[in-house]
Motif scaffolding. Structure first.
Motif, mmCIF file in Angstrom:
data_model
loop_
_atom_site.group_PDB
_atom_site.id
_atom_site.type_symbol
_atom_site.label_atom_id
_atom_site.label_comp_id
_atom_site.label_asym_id
_atom_site.label_seq_id
_atom_site.Cartn_x
_atom_site.Cartn_y
_atom_site.Cartn_z
ATOM 1 N N UNK A 86 0.819 -1.216 0.000
ATOM 2 C CA UNK A 86 0.000 0.000 0.000
ATOM 3 C C UNK A 86 0.852 1.265 0.000
ATOM 4 N N UNK A 87 2.160 1.147 -0.304
ATOM 5 C CA UNK A 87 3.005 2.318 -0.465
ATOM 6 C C UNK A 87 3.674 2.817 0.796
ATOM 7 N N UNK A 88 3.530 2.134 1.900
ATOM 8 C CA UNK A 88 4.162 2.557 3.158
ATOM 9 C C UNK A 88 5.647 2.190 3.131
ATOM 10 N N UNK A 89 6.512 3.156 3.471
ATOM 11 C CA UNK A 89 7.950 2.885 3.557
ATOM 12 C C UNK A 89 8.299 2.712 5.041
ATOM 13 N N UNK A 90 9.079 1.680 5.320
ATOM 14 C CA UNK A 90 9.479 1.384 6.693
ATOM 15 C C UNK A 90 10.973 1.094 6.737
ATOM 16 N N UNK A 91 11.566 1.332 7.888
ATOM 17 C CA UNK A 91 12.953 0.913 8.090
ATOM 18 C C UNK A 91 13.080 0.233 9.443
ATOM 19 N N UNK A 92 13.897 -0.805 9.448
ATOM 20 C CA UNK A 92 14.207 -1.569 10.658
ATOM 21 C C UNK A 92 15.704 -1.477 10.866
ATOM 22 N N UNK A 93 16.104 -0.828 11.941
ATOM 23 C CA UNK A 93 17.521 -0.611 12.210
ATOM 24 C C UNK A 93 17.905 -1.200 13.558
ATOM 25 N N UNK A 94 19.087 -1.785 13.611
ATOM 26 C CA UNK A 94 19.708 -2.132 14.879
ATOM 27 C C UNK A 94 20.749 -1.061 15.124
ATOM 28 N N UNK A 95 20.683 -0.434 16.294
ATOM 29 C CA UNK A 95 21.574 0.669 16.623
ATOM 30 C C UNK A 95 22.760 0.178 17.430
ATOM 31 N N UNK A 96 23.939 0.758 17.162
ATOM 32 C CA UNK A 96 25.181 0.439 17.863
ATOM 33 C C UNK A 96 25.785 1.732 18.392
ATOM 34 N N UNK A 97 26.361 1.666 19.603
ATOM 35 C CA UNK A 97 27.003 2.820 20.207
ATOM 36 C C UNK A 97 28.039 2.335 21.220
ATOM 37 N N UNK A 98 28.906 3.234 21.616
ATOM 38 C CA UNK A 98 29.898 2.919 22.636
ATOM 39 C C UNK A 98 29.351 3.397 23.968
ATOM 40 N N UNK A 99 29.274 2.474 24.927
ATOM 41 C CA UNK A 99 28.752 2.790 26.251
ATOM 42 C C UNK A 99 29.793 3.557 27.059
ATOM 43 N N UNK A 100 29.376 4.090 28.193
ATOM 44 C CA UNK A 100 30.276 4.874 29.042
ATOM 45 C C UNK A 100 31.504 4.089 29.475
ATOM 46 N N UNK A 101 31.379 2.760 29.630
ATOM 47 C CA UNK A 101 32.525 1.943 30.040
ATOM 48 C C UNK A 101 33.430 1.571 28.866
ATOM 49 N N UNK A 102 33.078 2.067 27.661
ATOM 50 C CA UNK A 102 33.889 1.820 26.475
ATOM 51 C C UNK A 102 33.470 0.618 25.661
ATOM 52 N N UNK A 103 32.542 -0.191 26.171
ATOM 53 C CA UNK A 103 32.094 -1.369 25.427
ATOM 54 C C UNK A 103 31.079 -0.965 24.356
ATOM 55 N N UNK A 104 31.010 -1.770 23.310
ATOM 56 C CA UNK A 104 30.054 -1.532 22.229
ATOM 57 C C UNK A 104 28.731 -2.172 22.609
ATOM 58 N N UNK A 105 27.677 -1.413 22.523
ATOM 59 C CA UNK A 105 26.328 -1.887 22.836
ATOM 60 C C UNK A 105 25.484 -1.848 21.575
ATOM 61 N N UNK A 106 24.434 -2.649 21.570
ATOM 62 C CA UNK A 106 23.503 -2.624 20.445
ATOM 63 C C UNK A 106 22.100 -2.866 20.963
ATOM 64 N N UNK A 107 21.143 -2.454 20.164
ATOM 65 C CA UNK A 107 19.749 -2.700 20.510
ATOM 66 C C UNK A 107 19.456 -4.181 20.292
#
Length: 169
Positions: A86-107
């Motif tokens: 029906x023309x709806x555009x969607x995106x599904x993302x997994x987010x990555x970032x560096x946490x305060x302790x320096x480790x890499x986190x993700x959703x």
């Protein structure tokens, strides 16, 4: 508030704020946009998200999507985009970032939780969008053909590549 919750909120605010100043009611006589028209419009373009301080999403080839956000630290989103019948555009993302302790986190699951825009085509062929999230629809529509938040090419490539190297994703 957790980083993951903040990213979810950013996605909501970012898409909603791209419409500021250009929001209108749904054009009279507009119909659901043909999926191919929507895909042709978005493919190979970057959509800016104002609340991400120079961030946004790139709709790449092969239905791949990449995003960058610099809100309460830098993060990168990696995933896919799709167009419904029906023309709806969607995106599904997994987010990555560096946490305060320096480790890499993700959703654990896509933060976007199916962030989507409804797309309609006016009788003159222009495309109009309205942001939707979790079955709650916004009232305002914006003209995609006039939107300054969508530009040709991957305007985030350098930021995304740097973050991916930095995070090892």
């Amino acid at each position: 508030m957790s980083h993951l919750t903040k990213l979810s909120l950013i996605a909501v605010i970012s898409i909603a704020t791209t419409t500021v100043g250009i929001a209108d009611p749904r054009p009279q006589g507009a119909k659901k946009a043909p999926p191919q028209e929507v895909a042709n419009f978005y493919a190979g373009k970057t959509q800016s998200w104002s609340s991400c301080n120079g961030g946004g999403i790139y709709y790449g080839g092969g239905w791949q999507a990449q995003a960058y956000c610099k809100e309460d630290g830098e993060s990168v989103g990696i995933g896919t985009w799709s167009i419904s019948r029906n023309g709806r555009i969607c995106h599904d993302l997994t987010w990555y970032w560096r946490d305060e302790d320096g480790s890499v986190k993700s959703s654990d699951k896509p933060v976007s939780d199916r962030n989507c825009d409804d797309i309609v085509m006016a009788s003159d062929g222009t495309l109009w969008a309205r942001w939707v999230h979790k079955k709650t629809e916004a009232d305002a529509w914006w003209n995609l053909n006039r939107s300054e938040s969508i530009r040709q090419g991957n305007k985030l490539k350098g930021k995304i590549n740097r973050m991916r190297r930095n995070l090892g994703v």
